[in-house]
Design an enzyme around this catalytic site. Structure first.
Site, short mmCIF file in Angstrom:
data_model
loop_
_atom_site.label_atom_id
_atom_site.label_comp_id
_atom_site.label_asym_id
_atom_site.label_seq_id
_atom_site.Cartn_x
_atom_site.Cartn_y
_atom_site.Cartn_z
CE1 TYR A 15 -14.76 -3.74 7.67
CE2 TYR A 15 -15.83 -2.79 9.58
CZ TYR A 15 -15.79 -3.02 8.22
OH TYR A 15 -16.80 -2.54 7.42
CE LYS A 60 -18.15 -5.64 9.59
NZ LYS A 60 -18.74 -4.60 8.77
CD GLU A 97 -23.18 -5.14 0.73
OE1 GLU A 97 -23.60 -5.58 1.82
OE2 GLU A 97 -22.01 -5.33 0.33
CG LEU A 139 -20.81 -8.16 5.44
CD1 LEU A 139 -19.47 -8.88 5.35
CD2 LEU A 139 -20.69 -6.98 6.39
N1 PMP Z 1 -23.00 -4.47 4.16
C1 PMP Z 1 -21.90 -3.72 4.32
C2 PMP Z 1 -21.09 -3.37 3.14
C3 PMP Z 1 -21.54 -3.25 5.60
O1 PMP Z 1 -20.45 -2.50 5.77
C4 PMP Z 1 -22.38 -3.55 6.70
C5 PMP Z 1 -22.07 -3.02 8.06
N2 PMP Z 1 -21.06 -3.72 8.66
C6 PMP Z 1 -23.50 -4.35 6.48
C7 PMP Z 1 -23.79 -4.79 5.19
C8 PMP Z 1 -24.41 -4.75 7.61
O2 PMP Z 1 -23.79 -5.70 8.42
P1 PMP Z 1 -24.12 -5.83 9.97
O3 PMP Z 1 -25.60 -5.99 10.07
O4 PMP Z 1 -23.39 -7.07 10.37
O5 PMP Z 1 -23.62 -4.61 10.63
#
Ligand code: PMP
Length: 281
Positions: free
Chosen positions: A32, A146, A178, A202
């Site tokens: 996603y 993701k 994270e 991620l």
């Molecule tokens: N880490 C995780 C586990 C996440 O779910 C997200 C949010 N999608 C992020 C980091 C931050 O990613 P982004 O800046 O692309 O939203």
């Protein structure tokens, strides 16, 4: 917000039903993205779409649309739904097939759904900062994908919420990885630090924008592992995500970070980030 995308076409939400044997429903077998919409425009759309195709490739789902075609339909959806400030959520699953762990036959098409939602910028929290809760990272070892499988993230976020905290800050042993839905940054001395983009996190699009801002503006940073102790004694802490932007963390567990207010580097990055949004037009 009545229209959604279903398998590439814009339709009324009421016309769509998902099969009980959809692999996403049964296994979380899919990928996603969440894309921010500011002033009716998609922020960092290319980066999000590229990451979607990369995640799909990592789990051997073939996306049967050209990237440009997918982006165009997303933009049409935003316009049709009159979305000004909000998000697009999109997901692709491995499609419908009688339940078995192994993949369906290769002619089964993925199920693709996208919808929009109004979501304000969390301005009060961005100004004041939020609280974080440290939680052991119990997730699998492919956090770079993701994937729809978010149980570890969900359980962590719920624990944080129950403790009155905005975000769960996860650690594997001593190593901070994270947030449950964000990346984590600290300022140690004058240097910004965040976990390197390995399989344990991620690689957030917001994280990448922040690092680009640092490069362009001579803000010193390191993509290096830091510890729970580093975090607890940091000069500044913030988390970043598509929906949270650059979100100051002013308390972790019972520990007030520095002065308990958003720090100067965090503030500076917030301003630069706002500029990136304004550059969208
Ligand atoms: N880490 C995780 C586990 C996440 O779910 C997200 C949010 N999608 C992020 C980091 C931050 O990613 P982004 O800046 O692309 O939203």
């Amino acid at each position: 917000m009545g229209k959604i995308i279903f398998n590439g076409k814009i339709v009324d939400r009421s016309e769509v039903s998902i099969d009980i044997e959809d692999r996403g429903y049964q296994f979380g077998d899919g990928v996603y993205e969440v894309i921010r919409v500011y002033n009716g425009k998609l922020f960092t759309k290319i980066e999000h779409v590229n990451r979607l195709y990369e995640s799909a490739e990592k789990v051997a789902i073939t996306i049967p649309y050209e990237k440009a075609e997918l982006v165009q339909t997303l933009e049409e959806l935003v316009a049709i739904n009159n979305l000004v400030t909000g998000i697009i959520y999109l997901q692709l699953t491995r499609g419908n097939f009688p339940r078995q762990h192994g993949f369906p036959s290769s002619d089964v098409p993925p199920t693709y759904v996208a919808y929009t939602r109004e979501m304000p910028i969390p301005q009060a929290s961005l100004d004041k900062g939020v609280r974080g809760l440290l939680i052991e990272d119990i997730r699998w070892l492919r956090c770079d994908i993701k994937s729809l499988n978010l149980l570890g993230n969900i359980l962590a976020k719920q624990k944080a919420a129950e403790a009155g905290c905005y975000e769960a800050i996860q650690h594997r042993g001593e190593e901070i990885t994270e947030g449950s839905s964000s990346n984590v940054f600290i300022v140690k001395g004058n240097c910004l630090m965040t976990h390197p983009a390995t399989n344990l996190i991620l690689n957030g699009i917001t994280r990448r924008v922040i690092l680009k801002i640092c490069k362009e503006n001579d803000i010193t940073y390191k993509e290096e592992v830091f510890t729970v102790n580093d975090l607890m004694n940091a000069n500044e802490v913030f988390v970043s995500s598509t929906t949270s932007e650059v979100m100051p963390v002013v308390q972790v567990n019972d520990k007030i970070i520095a002065s308990g207010t958003p720090g100067p580097i965090t503030r500076k990055l917030q301003q630069f980030f706002k500029q990136e949004i304004e550059n969208l037009g």
